[in-house]
Design a protein around this motif. Structure first.
Motif, mmCIF file in Angstrom:
data_model
loop_
_atom_site.group_PDB
_atom_site.id
_atom_site.type_symbol
_atom_site.label_atom_id
_atom_site.label_comp_id
_atom_site.label_asym_id
_atom_site.label_seq_id
_atom_site.Cartn_x
_atom_site.Cartn_y
_atom_site.Cartn_z
ATOM 1 N N HIS A 43 160.704 54.176 22.932
ATOM 2 C CA HIS A 43 159.303 53.871 22.652
ATOM 3 C C HIS A 43 158.725 54.810 21.597
ATOM 4 O O HIS A 43 158.156 54.367 20.603
ATOM 5 C CB HIS A 43 158.473 53.960 23.942
ATOM 6 C CG HIS A 43 156.998 53.895 23.698
ATOM 7 N ND1 HIS A 43 156.186 55.008 23.775
ATOM 8 C CD2 HIS A 43 156.195 52.872 23.339
ATOM 9 C CE1 HIS A 43 154.946 54.658 23.489
ATOM 10 N NE2 HIS A 43 154.916 53.374 23.222
ATOM 11 N N SER A 65 157.483 57.102 29.867
ATOM 12 C CA SER A 65 158.524 56.079 30.017
ATOM 13 C C SER A 65 159.719 56.690 30.734
ATOM 14 O O SER A 65 160.120 57.812 30.430
ATOM 15 C CB SER A 65 158.987 55.559 28.656
ATOM 16 O OG SER A 65 157.958 54.858 28.015
ATOM 17 N N PRO A 74 164.719 50.684 30.719
ATOM 18 C CA PRO A 74 163.441 51.316 31.043
ATOM 19 C C PRO A 74 163.019 50.920 32.455
ATOM 20 O O PRO A 74 163.127 49.753 32.839
ATOM 21 C CB PRO A 74 162.476 50.756 29.995
ATOM 22 C CG PRO A 74 163.098 49.485 29.527
ATOM 23 C CD PRO A 74 164.568 49.631 29.702
ATOM 24 N N SER A 76 159.963 52.151 33.663
ATOM 25 C CA SER A 76 158.503 52.193 33.669
ATOM 26 C C SER A 76 158.005 52.139 32.226
ATOM 27 O O SER A 76 158.682 52.588 31.314
ATOM 28 C CB SER A 76 157.982 53.447 34.382
ATOM 29 O OG SER A 76 158.326 54.607 33.674
ATOM 30 N N PRO A 77 156.816 51.543 32.041
ATOM 31 C CA PRO A 77 156.254 51.427 30.690
ATOM 32 C C PRO A 77 155.786 52.780 30.172
ATOM 33 O O PRO A 77 155.669 53.723 30.952
ATOM 34 C CB PRO A 77 155.084 50.460 30.902
ATOM 35 C CG PRO A 77 154.743 50.544 32.342
ATOM 36 C CD PRO A 77 155.990 50.962 33.057
ATOM 37 N N PRO A 78 155.503 52.872 28.898
ATOM 38 C CA PRO A 78 155.341 51.790 27.936
ATOM 39 C C PRO A 78 156.642 51.309 27.273
ATOM 40 O O PRO A 78 156.616 50.330 26.546
ATOM 41 C CB PRO A 78 154.394 52.365 26.894
ATOM 42 C CG PRO A 78 154.647 53.828 26.913
ATOM 43 C CD PRO A 78 155.011 54.153 28.338
ATOM 44 N N THR A 80 159.930 49.320 26.498
ATOM 45 C CA THR A 80 160.431 47.999 26.889
ATOM 46 C C THR A 80 161.890 47.807 26.483
ATOM 47 O O THR A 80 162.531 46.867 26.930
ATOM 48 C CB THR A 80 159.589 46.875 26.259
ATOM 49 O OG1 THR A 80 159.615 47.017 24.833
ATOM 50 C CG2 THR A 80 158.154 46.921 26.755
#
Length: 104
Positions: A43, A65, A74, A76-78, A80
């Motif tokens: 990210h 992230s 991934p 967990s965000p953010p 992707t």
């Protein structure tokens, strides 16, 4: 496979940055298991080795992230997109990483 470090260089649960064949790699030891991922958040393009281990995986220190240590996905965000995961071998107390055989 190229030598990355001695197994004794790795502290359990603490990310360890190393360069293998001009590729930045983060190694993480969890008990008897050692994981190798590209040392770059997909990210924010920051070093994952500067983050910490959580129950979800290795966490990027800037936006949080997390990436699964086995798959690079991934969790967990953010972020992707996954990060690359490299096969490893431990031989005679040395950790070897194959940066040419990345997954993801």
């Amino acid at each position: 496979m190229s030598r990355a470090c001695a197994l004794s260089d790795l502290d359990d649960g603490k990310p360890f940055a190393v360069e293998v064949d001009e590729v930045d790699v983060v190694l993480v030891r969890q008990g008897d298991a050692v994981h190798a991922l590209r040392d770059e958040c997909s990210h924010a393009e920051l070093a994952l080795s500067e983050g910490e281990l959580t129950p979800k995986g290795i966490e990027c220190w800037l936006h949080g992230s997390c990436f699964d240590l086995r798959t690079g996905a991934p969790s967990s965000p953010p972020a992707t997109e996954p990060v690359e995961v490299f096969p490893i071998e431990i031989r005679d107390g040395e950790v070897h990483v194959d940066v040419t055989a990345a997954t993801n």
